[in-house]
Motif scaffolding. Structure first.
Motif, PDB file in Angstrom:
ATOM      1  N   GLY A 182      24.595  40.676  37.566  1.00  0.00           N
ATOM      2  CA  GLY A 182      24.139  40.524  36.177  1.00  0.00           C
ATOM      3  C   GLY A 182      24.526  41.665  35.250  1.00  0.00           C
ATOM      4  N   VAL A 183      25.287  42.654  35.752  1.00  0.00           N
ATOM      5  CA  VAL A 183      25.632  43.808  34.926  1.00  0.00           C
ATOM      6  C   VAL A 183      26.335  43.418  33.625  1.00  0.00           C
ATOM      7  CG1 VAL A 183      27.133  45.837  34.815  1.00  0.00           C
ATOM      8  CG2 VAL A 183      25.620  45.516  36.764  1.00  0.00           C
ATOM      9  N   PRO A 184      27.335  42.528  33.638  1.00  0.00           N
ATOM     10  CA  PRO A 184      27.983  42.167  32.357  1.00  0.00           C
ATOM     11  C   PRO A 184      27.006  41.629  31.323  1.00  0.00           C
ATOM     12  CG  PRO A 184      29.314  41.422  34.208  1.00  0.00           C
ATOM     13  CD  PRO A 184      28.005  41.879  34.778  1.00  0.00           C
ATOM     14  N   ARG A 185      26.083  40.786  31.766  1.00  0.00           N
ATOM     15  CA  ARG A 185      25.103  40.254  30.814  1.00  0.00           C
ATOM     16  C   ARG A 185      24.161  41.349  30.319  1.00  0.00           C
ATOM     17  NH1 ARG A 185      23.166  34.221  32.854  1.00  0.00           N
ATOM     18  NH2 ARG A 185      25.254  33.303  32.982  1.00  0.00           N
ATOM     19  N   LEU A 186      23.817  42.289  31.204  1.00  0.00           N
ATOM     20  CA  LEU A 186      22.960  43.392  30.794  1.00  0.00           C
ATOM     21  C   LEU A 186      23.660  44.255  29.749  1.00  0.00           C
ATOM     22  CD1 LEU A 186      20.402  45.071  31.113  1.00  0.00           C
ATOM     23  CD2 LEU A 186      21.498  46.264  33.028  1.00  0.00           C
ATOM     24  N   ILE A 187      24.964  44.461  29.917  1.00  0.00           N
ATOM     25  CA  ILE A 187      25.733  45.235  28.936  1.00  0.00           C
ATOM     26  C   ILE A 187      25.715  44.532  27.584  1.00  0.00           C
ATOM     27  CG2 ILE A 187      28.046  46.023  28.330  1.00  0.00           C
ATOM     28  CD1 ILE A 187      28.536  46.522  31.308  1.00  0.00           C
ATOM     29  N   ARG A 188      25.878  43.211  27.612  1.00  0.00           N
ATOM     30  CA  ARG A 188      25.850  42.469  26.347  1.00  0.00           C
ATOM     31  C   ARG A 188      24.465  42.537  25.706  1.00  0.00           C
ATOM     32  NH1 ARG A 188      29.052  38.751  29.341  1.00  0.00           N
ATOM     33  NH2 ARG A 188      27.271  37.375  29.692  1.00  0.00           N
ATOM     34  N   TYR A 189      23.426  42.477  26.533  1.00  0.00           N
ATOM     35  CA  TYR A 189      22.064  42.555  26.011  1.00  0.00           C
ATOM     36  C   TYR A 189      21.810  43.904  25.342  1.00  0.00           C
ATOM     37  CZ  TYR A 189      16.956  42.449  25.870  1.00  0.00           C
ATOM     38  OH  TYR A 189      15.652  42.490  25.457  1.00  0.00           O
ATOM     39  N   SER A 190      22.385  44.982  25.927  1.00  0.00           N
ATOM     40  CA  SER A 190      22.149  46.330  25.424  1.00  0.00           C
ATOM     41  C   SER A 190      23.064  46.700  24.272  1.00  0.00           C
ATOM     42  CB  SER A 190      22.330  47.347  26.570  1.00  0.00           C
ATOM     43  OG  SER A 190      21.471  47.043  27.661  1.00  0.00           O
ATOM     44  N   ALA A 191      24.020  45.855  23.950  1.00  0.00           N
ATOM     45  CA  ALA A 191      24.953  46.163  22.860  1.00  0.00           C
ATOM     46  C   ALA A 191      24.193  46.285  21.541  1.00  0.00           C
ATOM     47  CB  ALA A 191      26.026  45.087  22.762  1.00  0.00           C
TER      48      ALA A 191
END
Length: 213
Positions: A150-159
């Motif tokens: 889920g790291v890619p989605r977490l990065i998008r969430y934190s953008a």
């Protein structure tokens, strides 16, 4: 001579023992003055939650204890490889959070004077933890630790753009709620109420024969 067939549950160190003693005092104190020396009680370290421990020596002791507990669990309770706690467990926050509680529940059960708490730990606590670990971990790190899927989605969430969008929604919700809030002071409260068959002036508390008086 061979070793013992079963190993004892890992014991805590002196700093953890002191932390548990302080928590016991805080929980059983009758008056605030009795535990004034402990400082703010909400800041007392909880050894089952590493994130609450700022003291480096105590934090190190807790990590070492958890590491020993994981080795003990993998040796004493695991038969199927799918139940093994992975060696990279410190890199999985969900495992760190849960293992602290599982370990602390087992420690307390081992101190009880009856077998009931340990039976509950066997029946509920440990199996539930293993089931949740299987569901989340899914053997993803069997060949070595890898980043969470889920790291890619977490990065998008934190953008920043995503965060700005969420904050805009929060502010819009607050604005709508505030604008639709009734003005309590402007609403005239009823002066009379029927209580036990009698009209009572809610302002003065007097019983009134005629509400128009």
């Amino acid at each position: 001579m061979t070793g013992a067939l079963v190993q004892r549950f890992p014991t805590v160190g002196p700093r953890m023992s002191q932390a548990f003693h302080d928590l016991f005092r805080a929980e059983t104190a009758k008056r605030a003055e009795e535990v004034a020396d402990l400082g703010p009680l909400d800041l007392l370290p909880r050894p089952w939650d590493v994130s609450t421990i700022p003291d480096p020596d105590l934090r190190t002791e807790v990590w070492e204890w958890l590491d020993a507990v994981v080795a003990w669990l993998n040796t004493a309770y695991v038969w199927d490889t799918s139940d093994l706690i992975p060696a990279c467990w410190p890199q999985h926050p969900h495992l760190v959070h849960e293992l602290g509680v599982v370990a602390e529940q087992r420690r307390r059960a081992g101190l009880a004077f009856t077998s009931d708490p340990l039976e509950d730990w066997h029946r509920f606590c440990l199996p539930s933890f293993i089931d949740r670990m299987r569901a989340r971990y899914r053997g993803y790190c069997d060949d070595g630790h890898r980043p969470a899927p889920g790291v890619p989605r977490l990065i998008r969430y934190s953008a920043s753009a995503a965060g700005d969008g969420r904050r805009a929604l929060y502010e819009a919700d607050v604005a709508v709620t505030t604008s639709s809030k009734p003005n309590v002071d402007a609403v005239e409260r009823p002066r009379f109420r029927v209580i036990d068959g009698m009209l009572v002036d809610t302002t003065t508390g007097q019983i009134a024969d005629d509400p128009d008086q």
